[in-house]
Design an enzyme around this catalytic site. Structure first.
Site, PDB file in Angstrom:
ATOM      1  N   ASP A  18      26.406  34.262  46.182  1.00  0.00           N
ATOM      2  CA  ASP A  18      27.490  33.894  47.113  1.00  0.00           C
ATOM      3  C   ASP A  18      26.956  33.436  48.467  1.00  0.00           C
ATOM      4  O   ASP A  18      27.495  32.520  49.073  1.00  0.00           O
ATOM      5  CB  ASP A  18      28.443  35.079  47.330  1.00  0.00           C
ATOM      6  CG  ASP A  18      29.415  35.243  46.174  1.00  0.00           C
ATOM      7  OD1 ASP A  18      29.661  34.254  45.459  1.00  0.00           O
ATOM      8  OD2 ASP A  18      29.928  36.360  45.978  1.00  0.00           O
TER       9      ASP A  18
ATOM     10  N   SER B  42      39.926  33.096  35.762  1.00  0.00           N
ATOM     11  CA  SER B  42      38.610  32.627  36.236  1.00  0.00           C
ATOM     12  C   SER B  42      38.411  31.128  35.982  1.00  0.00           C
ATOM     13  O   SER B  42      38.705  30.629  34.889  1.00  0.00           O
ATOM     14  CB  SER B  42      37.492  33.411  35.550  1.00  0.00           C
ATOM     15  OG  SER B  42      36.247  32.852  35.921  1.00  0.00           O
TER      16      SER B  42
ATOM     17  N   SER C 198      35.389  29.863  36.285  1.00  0.00           N
ATOM     18  CA  SER C 198      33.965  29.724  35.963  1.00  0.00           C
ATOM     19  C   SER C 198      33.713  29.118  34.580  1.00  0.00           C
ATOM     20  O   SER C 198      32.849  28.240  34.454  1.00  0.00           O
ATOM     21  CB  SER C 198      33.256  31.070  36.096  1.00  0.00           C
ATOM     22  OG  SER C 198      33.271  31.461  37.442  1.00  0.00           O
TER      23      SER C 198
ATOM     24  N   THR D 101      32.709  39.534  38.295  1.00  0.00           N
ATOM     25  CA  THR D 101      33.762  39.391  39.290  1.00  0.00           C
ATOM     26  C   THR D 101      34.545  40.695  39.400  1.00  0.00           C
ATOM     27  O   THR D 101      34.170  41.715  38.806  1.00  0.00           O
ATOM     28  CB  THR D 101      34.624  38.136  38.985  1.00  0.00           C
ATOM     29  OG1 THR D 101      35.517  37.934  40.079  1.00  0.00           O
ATOM     30  CG2 THR D 101      35.414  38.241  37.694  1.00  0.00           C
TER      31      THR D 101
ATOM     32  N   LYS E   3      31.774  44.061  40.876  1.00  0.00           N
ATOM     33  CA  LYS E   3      30.656  43.551  41.674  1.00  0.00           C
ATOM     34  C   LYS E   3      29.803  44.651  42.319  1.00  0.00           C
ATOM     35  O   LYS E   3      28.598  44.480  42.483  1.00  0.00           O
ATOM     36  CB  LYS E   3      31.170  42.605  42.764  1.00  0.00           C
ATOM     37  CG  LYS E   3      31.518  41.218  42.258  1.00  0.00           C
ATOM     38  CD  LYS E   3      32.015  40.365  43.407  1.00  0.00           C
ATOM     39  CE  LYS E   3      31.768  38.910  43.156  1.00  0.00           C
ATOM     40  NZ  LYS E   3      31.988  38.080  44.341  1.00  0.00           N
TER      41      LYS E   3
ATOM     42  N   GLY F 279      34.601  42.159  51.205  1.00  0.00           N
ATOM     43  CA  GLY F 279      33.458  41.857  50.339  1.00  0.00           C
ATOM     44  C   GLY F 279      32.815  40.520  50.656  1.00  0.00           C
ATOM     45  O   GLY F 279      31.597  40.435  50.862  1.00  0.00           O
TER      46      GLY F 279
ATOM     47  N   LEU G 107      37.228  30.348  53.074  1.00  0.00           N
ATOM     48  CA  LEU G 107      36.718  30.695  51.745  1.00  0.00           C
ATOM     49  C   LEU G 107      37.767  30.506  50.650  1.00  0.00           C
ATOM     50  O   LEU G 107      37.448  30.458  49.462  1.00  0.00           O
ATOM     51  CB  LEU G 107      36.217  32.149  51.737  1.00  0.00           C
ATOM     52  CG  LEU G 107      34.712  32.345  51.940  1.00  0.00           C
ATOM     53  CD1 LEU G 107      34.168  31.548  53.081  1.00  0.00           C
ATOM     54  CD2 LEU G 107      34.355  33.803  52.092  1.00  0.00           C
TER      55      LEU G 107
ATOM     56  N   GLY H  19      37.610  38.839  59.195  1.00  0.00           N
ATOM     57  CA  GLY H  19      37.658  39.697  58.012  1.00  0.00           C
ATOM     58  C   GLY H  19      36.353  40.424  57.783  1.00  0.00           C
ATOM     59  O   GLY H  19      35.273  39.898  58.097  1.00  0.00           O
ATOM     60  N   ASN H  20      36.463  41.637  57.279  1.00  0.00           N
ATOM     61  CA  ASN H  20      35.272  42.455  57.045  1.00  0.00           C
ATOM     62  C   ASN H  20      35.295  43.076  55.648  1.00  0.00           C
ATOM     63  O   ASN H  20      34.935  44.225  55.446  1.00  0.00           O
ATOM     64  CB  ASN H  20      35.158  43.541  58.132  1.00  0.00           C
ATOM     65  CG  ASN H  20      36.390  44.406  58.214  1.00  0.00           C
ATOM     66  OD1 ASN H  20      37.445  43.951  58.672  1.00  0.00           O
ATOM     67  ND2 ASN H  20      36.304  45.622  57.753  1.00  0.00           N
TER      68      ASN H  20
HETATM   69  P1  NAP Z   1      38.426  41.773  50.378  1.00  0.00           P
HETATM   70  O1  NAP Z   1      37.142  42.424  50.047  1.00  0.00           O
HETATM   71  O2  NAP Z   1      39.699  42.411  49.961  1.00  0.00           O
HETATM   72  O3  NAP Z   1      38.452  41.533  51.978  1.00  0.00           O
HETATM   73  C1  NAP Z   1      39.562  40.946  52.612  1.00  0.00           C
HETATM   74  C2  NAP Z   1      39.431  41.147  54.117  1.00  0.00           C
HETATM   75  O4  NAP Z   1      40.564  40.510  54.708  1.00  0.00           O
HETATM   76  C3  NAP Z   1      39.460  42.602  54.584  1.00  0.00           C
HETATM   77  O5  NAP Z   1      38.625  42.740  55.699  1.00  0.00           O
HETATM   78  C4  NAP Z   1      40.915  42.792  54.986  1.00  0.00           C
HETATM   79  O6  NAP Z   1      41.111  43.745  56.000  1.00  0.00           O
HETATM   80  C5  NAP Z   1      41.213  41.438  55.585  1.00  0.00           C
HETATM   81  N1  NAP Z   1      42.644  41.152  55.616  1.00  0.00           N
HETATM   82  C6  NAP Z   1      43.499  41.059  54.566  1.00  0.00           C
HETATM   83  N2  NAP Z   1      44.732  40.787  55.009  1.00  0.00           N
HETATM   84  C7  NAP Z   1      44.660  40.738  56.366  1.00  0.00           C
HETATM   85  C8  NAP Z   1      45.611  40.506  57.393  1.00  0.00           C
HETATM   86  N3  NAP Z   1      46.896  40.251  57.116  1.00  0.00           N
HETATM   87  N4  NAP Z   1      45.186  40.517  58.682  1.00  0.00           N
HETATM   88  C9  NAP Z   1      43.884  40.751  58.983  1.00  0.00           C
HETATM   89  N5  NAP Z   1      42.949  40.991  58.040  1.00  0.00           N
HETATM   90  C10 NAP Z   1      43.322  40.973  56.748  1.00  0.00           C
HETATM   91  O7  NAP Z   1      38.499  40.294  49.742  1.00  0.00           O
HETATM   92  P2  NAP Z   1      37.269  39.286  49.483  1.00  0.00           P
HETATM   93  O8  NAP Z   1      36.738  39.518  48.130  1.00  0.00           O
HETATM   94  O9  NAP Z   1      36.382  39.320  50.642  1.00  0.00           O
HETATM   95  O10 NAP Z   1      38.062  37.886  49.417  1.00  0.00           O
HETATM   96  C11 NAP Z   1      38.691  37.363  50.547  1.00  0.00           C
HETATM   97  C12 NAP Z   1      39.097  35.906  50.310  1.00  0.00           C
HETATM   98  O11 NAP Z   1      37.939  35.107  50.065  1.00  0.00           O
HETATM   99  C13 NAP Z   1      40.013  35.694  49.097  1.00  0.00           C
HETATM  100  O12 NAP Z   1      40.961  34.736  49.427  1.00  0.00           O
HETATM  101  C14 NAP Z   1      39.067  35.158  48.032  1.00  0.00           C
HETATM  102  O13 NAP Z   1      39.724  34.308  47.109  1.00  0.00           O
HETATM  103  C15 NAP Z   1      38.090  34.343  48.874  1.00  0.00           C
HETATM  104  N6  NAP Z   1      36.766  34.224  48.250  1.00  0.00           N
HETATM  105  C16 NAP Z   1      36.315  32.971  47.963  1.00  0.00           C
HETATM  106  C17 NAP Z   1      35.067  32.804  47.402  1.00  0.00           C
HETATM  107  C18 NAP Z   1      34.572  31.412  47.095  1.00  0.00           C
HETATM  108  O14 NAP Z   1      33.617  31.263  46.329  1.00  0.00           O
HETATM  109  N7  NAP Z   1      35.151  30.407  47.687  1.00  0.00           N
HETATM  110  C19 NAP Z   1      34.259  33.914  47.120  1.00  0.00           C
HETATM  111  C20 NAP Z   1      34.751  35.189  47.433  1.00  0.00           C
HETATM  112  C21 NAP Z   1      36.012  35.330  47.998  1.00  0.00           C
HETATM  113  P3  NAP Z   1      41.223  45.334  55.691  1.00  0.00           P
HETATM  114  O15 NAP Z   1      39.872  45.729  55.190  1.00  0.00           O
HETATM  115  O16 NAP Z   1      41.589  45.894  57.000  1.00  0.00           O
HETATM  116  O17 NAP Z   1      42.282  45.451  54.633  1.00  0.00           O
END
Ligand code: NAP
Length: 294
Positions: free
Chosen positions: A115, A19, A21, A75, A79, A140, A235, A137-138
């Site tokens: 967020d 982390s 943070s 985290t 969550k 979290g 992101l 993407g769909n």
């Molecule tokens: P998550 O809940 O696991 O969601 C990931 C999404 O990406 C899902 O919809 C997944 O599809 C899709 N995905 C993964 N691999 C894929 C591929 N090869 N082709 C198409 N779709 C794909 O993850 P999350 O928590 O949302 O985090 C996602 C990203 O955002 C990470 O890189 C994280 O570090 C970043 N993030 C950044 C912040 C920030 O403050 N900057 C905050 C939160 C997250 P399926 O559901 O079909 O598997």
């Protein structure tokens, strides 16, 4: 300096050692205490990482209250799981379906989600009325992005995913939410048609995240259709910038990286706990230094 009066803040997760943070929050707290004239001005807090396993979540947050912790971030993987354990959950956290910030009230722990506000912070300078957002993407984080696009007043919100069942579930969840948002979901391949009239393109997938730094969520063909008027937001914050953002920049699009969202969501949480303006620039700088960006 930590004294007998210093109050505790922190972050719970499993794992937690990665982390960023603690670094960002302690840099801000330290800066707020530089050049203070008297003790009353002191922001007397320290922010710690708390490793908490899923099966210990309920016990852990009761213990945090018992030892006087004033607030904490949440985290992966807690969550969603923390929601039923809180005495109060904000409408935005309910709509997003996740809590990332917890603070103490007279009745116990209350949860919210910063967020969405973190995501929209760098977008507020633009006018989004009558504009279209395309979200890749769909998962979290996509939920906070959808809520953010709604908050910005976007005319159309399109979410693209690869799994039809999960996409349908995503769509349904907003219909029964405290924030009923009008959005459309599409198969991933629809990007070819949507890209032409998109003002904001957001990657919420981990595609392109370290160590897979040579991957991009969209094809060369799609990249070539990005207009210079489009804002492209990833992101992901490591690498910085991602290949996706490098490609978008080559099309003269404006790019925004995930570091800004990370900083802004943290700044909003810290402000909630310490109840005064916080040095966002110091928070950003501490992360940029840590990641070797400056
Ligand atoms: P998550 O809940 O696991 O969601 C990931 C999404 O990406 C899902 O919809 C997944 O599809 C899709 N995905 C993964 N691999 C894929 C591929 N090869 N082709 C198409 N779709 C794909 O993850 P999350 O928590 O949302 O985090 C996602 C990203 O955002 C990470 O890189 C994280 O570090 C970043 N993030 C950044 C912040 C920030 O403050 N900057 C905050 C939160 C997250 P399926 O559901 O079909 O598997």
């Amino acid at each position: 300096m930590i004294t007998g009066k210093t109050q505790l803040l922190g972050v719970i997760g499993d794992p937690i050692s990665h982390s960023l943070s603690p670094l960002m929050h302690n840099a801000a707290i330290q800066a707020m205490n530089t050049n203070i004239i008297n003790e009353q001005e002191k922001v007397d807090y320290v922010y710690l990482p708390f490793p908490v396993q899923s099966e210990k979540l309920s016990e852990a947050i009761a213990c945090l209250a018992n030892i006087g912790v004033q607030g904490f971030n949440v985290t992966i993987p807690h969550k969603q799981a923390i929601i039923p354990l809180l005495t109060e959950v904000s409408a935005i956290a309910q709509a997003i379906g996740a809590v990332n910030t917890v603070y103490l009230t007279e009745n116990g722990w209350a949860g919210t989600n910063t967020d969405m506000d973190g995501f929209i912070a760098p977008l507020k300078v633009y006018d989004w009325a009558n504009k279209t957002a395309v979200i890749l993407g769909n998962g979290g984080s996509s939920r906070a992005v959808v809520a953010g696009c709604h908050q910005l007043g976007m005319k159309e919100i399109h979410v693209l995913g690869r799994n039809p069942a999960k996409l349908q579930q995503f769509l349904d969840s907003w219909q029964n939410s405290p924030l009923p948002i009008n959005l459309q979901v599409h198969d991933w391949r629809e990007i070819n048609n949507l890209i032409n009239h998109c003002s904001l393109l957001v990657n919420t997938t981990p595609i392109g995240m370290y160590p897979h730094v040579d991957q991009s969520p969209v094809s060369e063909e799609v990249i070539n259709k990005i207009s210079p008027n489009t804002i492209v937001y990833d992101l992901i914050y490591t690498p910085n910038p991602t290949l996706f953002l490098v490609q978008a920049r080559q099309q003269a699009a404006t790019i925004i990286d995930g570091l800004e969202m990370l900083v802004q969501q943290g700044a909003i949480a810290l402000q909630l706990w310490v109840n005064r303006p916080v040095p966002v620039g110091i928070m950003r700088q501490s992360l940029q230094k840590h990641l070797g960006l400056i």
